[in-house]
Motif scaffolding. Sequence first.
Motif, PDB file in Angstrom:
ATOM      1  N   SER A  47       0.811  -1.223   0.000  1.00 37.07           N
ATOM      2  CA  SER A  47       0.000   0.000   0.000  1.00 37.07           C
ATOM      3  C   SER A  47       0.843   1.271   0.000  1.00 37.07           C
ATOM      4  O   SER A  47       0.557   2.206  -0.739  1.00 37.07           O
ATOM      5  CB  SER A  47      -0.930   0.013   1.211  1.00 37.07           C
ATOM      6  N   LEU A  79      -6.359   1.467   0.350  1.00 40.33           N
ATOM      7  CA  LEU A  79      -5.587   0.256   0.038  1.00 40.33           C
ATOM      8  C   LEU A  79      -5.382  -0.597   1.290  1.00 40.33           C
ATOM      9  O   LEU A  79      -5.488  -1.818   1.244  1.00 40.33           O
ATOM     10  CB  LEU A  79      -4.221   0.616  -0.564  1.00 40.33           C
ATOM     11  N   LYS A  80      -5.087   0.070   2.409  1.00 38.57           N
ATOM     12  CA  LYS A  80      -4.845  -0.641   3.668  1.00 38.57           C
ATOM     13  C   LYS A  80      -6.119  -1.315   4.192  1.00 38.57           C
ATOM     14  O   LYS A  80      -6.050  -2.356   4.835  1.00 38.57           O
ATOM     15  CB  LYS A  80      -4.315   0.335   4.735  1.00 38.57           C
TER      16      LYS A  80
END
Length: 193
Positions: free
Chosen positions: A40, A150-151
Motif C-alpha cells: 500500500s 488500500l490498507k
Amino acid sequence: MELSLKEIFTAFMVLFAVIDIIGNIPIIIDLRKKVGHIQSEKASIIAGIIMIIFLFVGKSLLNLIGIDVNSFAVAGAFVIFFIALEMVLGITLYKDDEHSAVTASVFPLAFPLMAGPGSLTTLLSLRAEFAIENIIVAVICNVIVIYIVLKTSSKIENIIGTNGINIIRKIFGVILLAIAVKLFAHNIKELLA
C-alpha cells in the motif's frame, strides 16, 4: 504562495472522482487475491510522485513531442469519458494483462489505475485553472485517501458491501461524465479558436 481551501477542495474532488479509488476497490481486492500482497505504501507514494512530477513537467514533455495541452486535454476527456461509461454501465472496455506480486503495487495499481491518463490529463487541466500549490495539496490529500483505502479495502468491502460499492461507482461515474464533457467542451473551443 496562496493556499485556497475552495481550490484545494475542488481539485481534490475532481481528482478523487477521476482516480475513483472507492470504485476501484473490487479491482484492488481482485488483484490482492491474484498476487497475495499489495504494498500500500509503495503504490500510494509512487502514484503521488508520478502525479506531482507530471504536474511540473507534463506541459514541457508534451511540447517536446509537439502536442499542445488542449489536444492532450481533449484526448484525456475521451479517456475520462470511457472510464465514466465503464463505471455507469458496469462494462469493461479496458482489458489488462496478468500481473506478478512484484509488479502489482506499481503496475497496474500506482500506474495506470491511480496515476493514469485520466488523472494526468486532469492535473494539466487543473493547472490551467488553479494555483499549483493548491493542486499539490489536493494530490497529497488524495494519496493519503488512496493509502487508507488500500490498507482497509477488505474491511471497506465488508462494511459497504458489493451493492454499496456499485452505487458509489455509478454516482462517481456520472460526476466523471460531466467532468469529461466540460473538459472536452472547454478545450475543443480553445483548439478551434
